[in-house]
Scaffold this motif. Structure first.
Motif, PDB file in Angstrom:
ATOM      1  N   GLU A 153     -30.039 -38.246 -29.551  1.00 29.48           N
ATOM      2  CA  GLU A 153     -30.014 -37.018 -28.774  1.00 29.48           C
ATOM      3  C   GLU A 153     -28.813 -36.990 -27.841  1.00 29.48           C
ATOM      4  OE1 GLU A 153     -33.704 -36.508 -26.783  1.00 29.48           O
ATOM      5  OE2 GLU A 153     -34.750 -35.844 -28.582  1.00 29.48           O
ATOM      6  N   CYS A 154     -28.066 -35.899 -27.924  1.00 26.55           N
ATOM      7  CA  CYS A 154     -26.825 -35.816 -27.158  1.00 26.55           C
ATOM      8  C   CYS A 154     -26.413 -34.353 -27.051  1.00 26.55           C
ATOM      9  CB  CYS A 154     -25.725 -36.627 -27.842  1.00 26.55           C
ATOM     10  SG  CYS A 154     -24.113 -36.574 -27.017  1.00 26.55           S
ATOM     11  N   THR A 155     -26.088 -33.915 -25.852  1.00 24.09           N
ATOM     12  CA  THR A 155     -25.538 -32.580 -25.663  1.00 24.09           C
ATOM     13  C   THR A 155     -24.028 -32.648 -25.829  1.00 24.09           C
ATOM     14  OG1 THR A 155     -27.294 -31.750 -24.215  1.00 24.09           O
ATOM     15  CG2 THR A 155     -25.105 -30.772 -23.955  1.00 24.09           C
ATOM     16  N   PHE A 156     -23.507 -31.893 -26.774  1.00 31.10           N
ATOM     17  CA  PHE A 156     -22.075 -31.961 -27.048  1.00 31.10           C
ATOM     18  C   PHE A 156     -21.560 -30.646 -27.614  1.00 31.10           C
ATOM     19  CE2 PHE A 156     -23.945 -32.774 -31.148  1.00 31.10           C
ATOM     20  CZ  PHE A 156     -23.055 -32.226 -32.055  1.00 31.10           C
ATOM     21  N   ILE A 157     -20.258 -30.489 -27.551  1.00 33.57           N
ATOM     22  CA  ILE A 157     -19.581 -29.357 -28.173  1.00 33.57           C
ATOM     23  C   ILE A 157     -18.348 -29.877 -28.886  1.00 33.57           C
ATOM     24  CG2 ILE A 157     -18.366 -28.838 -25.999  1.00 33.57           C
ATOM     25  CD1 ILE A 157     -18.337 -25.882 -26.920  1.00 33.57           C
ATOM     26  N   SER A 158     -18.134 -29.402 -30.097  1.00 33.52           N
ATOM     27  CA  SER A 158     -17.004 -29.851 -30.916  1.00 33.52           C
ATOM     28  C   SER A 158     -16.355 -28.628 -31.567  1.00 33.52           C
ATOM     29  CB  SER A 158     -17.476 -30.831 -31.988  1.00 33.52           C
ATOM     30  OG  SER A 158     -16.419 -31.176 -32.866  1.00 33.52           O
ATOM     31  N   ILE A 159     -15.090 -28.410 -31.246  1.00 35.28           N
ATOM     32  CA  ILE A 159     -14.348 -27.272 -31.781  1.00 35.28           C
ATOM     33  C   ILE A 159     -13.110 -27.802 -32.496  1.00 35.28           C
ATOM     34  CG2 ILE A 159     -13.307 -25.039 -31.289  1.00 35.28           C
ATOM     35  CD1 ILE A 159     -16.152 -25.160 -30.348  1.00 35.28           C
ATOM     36  N   ASN A 160     -12.911 -27.393 -33.756  1.00 34.50           N
ATOM     37  CA  ASN A 160     -11.747 -27.818 -34.521  1.00 34.50           C
ATOM     38  C   ASN A 160     -11.229 -26.612 -35.296  1.00 34.50           C
ATOM     39  OD1 ASN A 160     -10.282 -28.904 -36.998  1.00 34.50           O
ATOM     40  ND2 ASN A 160     -10.576 -30.775 -35.820  1.00 34.50           N
ATOM     41  N   TYR A 161      -9.936 -26.312 -35.130  1.00 36.63           N
ATOM     42  CA  TYR A 161      -9.400 -25.114 -35.786  1.00 36.63           C
ATOM     43  C   TYR A 161      -7.880 -25.188 -35.855  1.00 36.63           C
ATOM     44  CZ  TYR A 161      -8.393 -23.671 -30.998  1.00 36.63           C
ATOM     45  OH  TYR A 161      -7.927 -23.610 -29.706  1.00 36.63           O
ATOM     46  N   PRO A 162      -7.245 -24.427 -36.747  1.00 35.98           N
ATOM     47  CA  PRO A 162      -5.780 -24.405 -36.835  1.00 35.98           C
ATOM     48  C   PRO A 162      -5.173 -23.585 -35.704  1.00 35.98           C
ATOM     49  CG  PRO A 162      -6.808 -23.758 -38.913  1.00 35.98           C
ATOM     50  CD  PRO A 162      -7.859 -23.692 -37.860  1.00 35.98           C
ATOM     51  N   VAL A 163      -4.052 -24.053 -35.194  1.00 35.65           N
ATOM     52  CA  VAL A 163      -3.305 -23.352 -34.145  1.00 35.65           C
ATOM     53  C   VAL A 163      -1.902 -23.041 -34.670  1.00 35.65           C
ATOM     54  CG1 VAL A 163      -2.264 -23.578 -31.867  1.00 35.65           C
ATOM     55  CG2 VAL A 163      -4.583 -24.407 -32.248  1.00 35.65           C
ATOM     56  N   ALA A 164      -1.463 -21.815 -34.451  1.00 39.26           N
ATOM     57  CA  ALA A 164      -0.113 -21.428 -34.859  1.00 39.26           C
ATOM     58  C   ALA A 164       0.895 -21.998 -33.869  1.00 39.26           C
ATOM     59  CB  ALA A 164       0.009 -19.906 -34.921  1.00 39.26           C
ATOM     60  N   GLU A 165       1.926 -22.665 -34.399  1.00 40.28           N
ATOM     61  CA  GLU A 165       2.950 -23.250 -33.544  1.00 40.28           C
ATOM     62  C   GLU A 165       4.014 -22.216 -33.197  1.00 40.28           C
ATOM     63  OE1 GLU A 165       4.318 -26.489 -35.990  1.00 40.28           O
ATOM     64  OE2 GLU A 165       2.980 -27.899 -34.999  1.00 40.28           O
ATOM     65  N   GLY A 166       4.773 -22.504 -32.139  1.00 42.42           N
ATOM     66  CA  GLY A 166       5.884 -21.636 -31.774  1.00 42.42           C
ATOM     67  C   GLY A 166       5.511 -20.623 -30.712  1.00 42.42           C
ATOM     68  N   GLU A 167       6.548 -19.925 -30.219  1.00 41.19           N
ATOM     69  CA  GLU A 167       6.388 -18.953 -29.142  1.00 41.19           C
ATOM     70  C   GLU A 167       6.626 -17.520 -29.594  1.00 41.19           C
ATOM     71  OE1 GLU A 167       5.283 -19.514 -26.059  1.00 41.19           O
ATOM     72  OE2 GLU A 167       4.926 -21.594 -26.672  1.00 41.19           O
ATOM     73  N   ASN A 168       6.734 -17.300 -30.914  1.00 41.21           N
ATOM     74  CA  ASN A 168       6.933 -15.924 -31.361  1.00 41.21           C
ATOM     75  C   ASN A 168       5.646 -15.121 -31.191  1.00 41.21           C
ATOM     76  OD1 ASN A 168       5.392 -15.881 -34.053  1.00 41.21           O
ATOM     77  ND2 ASN A 168       6.706 -17.678 -34.272  1.00 41.21           N
ATOM     78  N   GLU A 169       5.781 -13.817 -31.180  1.00 47.37           N
ATOM     79  CA  GLU A 169       4.655 -12.937 -30.879  1.00 47.37           C
ATOM     80  C   GLU A 169       3.524 -13.050 -31.897  1.00 47.37           C
ATOM     81  OE1 GLU A 169       3.955 -11.166 -28.142  1.00 47.37           O
ATOM     82  OE2 GLU A 169       5.708 -12.235 -27.389  1.00 47.37           O
TER      83      GLU A 169
END
Length: 277
Positions: free
Chosen positions: A65-81
């Motif tokens: 038993e453990c309270t936890f949150i796990s988020i995994n996802y792709p992130v776009a690199e760079g500073e373009n709009e």
């Protein structure tokens, strides 16, 4: 004669000036094209996986038993709009999936993780007799990427007490050039809804002349609508009604898949997949 010679000199001078001007314009155009091509190559979207994990009192979810949150996802690199728009939309989407009932503003996935643990701590302090571990996990991935489309699939499982948790699948579809989220109207022709409703009625044994809720479904105002979540995989179009969306929890998810050959006439975006290097 002198007058004619003067005119000829003026003509030669003007011709040389014109030639010089044309050369300057051509050079500017060439450099502009080269610069634009380099900029486009430099601004091509690239993605890396990003993870945020947090647990209550550093417990280990694999040890009981453990309270936890796990988020995994792709992130776009760079500073373009385009990258900024995609990352902003994904962040807001994940926050809404996990924390849809919270009134306080959350602006980051890290803030979401902190809030999730804080909410458990508050509940455990106020009601120690109901100290049931809370869990939240979201996994995002790119399910299809083409020149016209980047489709993201998110699978989530949330449990914060009650008889059972809630699992869902959601999709976001982006224009890779601008980073804007596509609407259904931008992805499909108007005939697609009619096509899918006919298939849906056949599968659910609902006669074409009967109300769409005649067999106990929950369509609002008894009007058929496309699912909120429509996504693209390598081989097929996926239409996903999550539990509670149009039927009871006991009915589970209602999912339809169509090979692209069956629906390509209704698509407004190209599906030629970008090769993975």
């Amino acid at each position: 004669m002198l007058g004619n010679h003067k005119i000829a000199c003026i003509f030669i001078i003007n011709f040389n000036t014109l030639l010089y001007t044309v050369r300057k314009i051509l050079l500017v155009l060439i450099f502009t094209v080269l610069f634009t091509a380099c900029e486009e190559e430099k601004e091509a979207l690239e993605f890396t996986n990003y993870s945020v994990e947090k647990s209550y009192e550093a417990c280990n979810p694999e040890e009981g038993e453990c309270t936890f949150i796990s988020i995994n996802y792709p992130v776009a690199e760079g500073e373009n709009e385009a990258a900024k728009e995609i990352n902003r939309a994904i962040t807001n989407h994940i926050i809404e999936v996990v924390d849809y009932r919270d009134d306080k503003k959350i602006e980051s996935i890290e803030g979401l993780a902190d809030r999730f643990i804080e909410n458990f701590e508050t509940t455990a302090s106020d009601f120690p007799e109901y100290q049931i571990p809370s869990e939240a996990s979201v996994l995002g991935e790119i399910s299809l990427r083409t020149e016209d489309l980047i489709s993201f699939r998110f699978s989530s499982e949330i449990f914060t007490g009650g008889a059972h948790g809630y699992s869902s699948v959601s999709f976001l579809n982006f224009n890779p050039e601008t980073g804007a989220t596509y609407s259904h109207e931008e992805l499909f022709t108007s005939e697609f809804k009619e096509f899918f409703e006919e298939k849906f009625r056949e599968d659910q044994n609902i006669p074409q002349n009967e109300p769409i809720n005649s067999n106990g479904l929950f369509f609002e105002d008894d009007k058929f609508v496309l699912p909120q979540n429509i996504g693209f995989s390598q081989n097929e179009l996926v239409l996903h009604y999550n539990a509670y969306e149009i039927s009871s929890y006991a009915d589970g998810n209602i999912i339809y898949r169509f090979p692209y050959a069956e629906v390509e006439e209704f698509l407004k975006v190209g599906l030629q997949e970008i090769p993975v290097e």
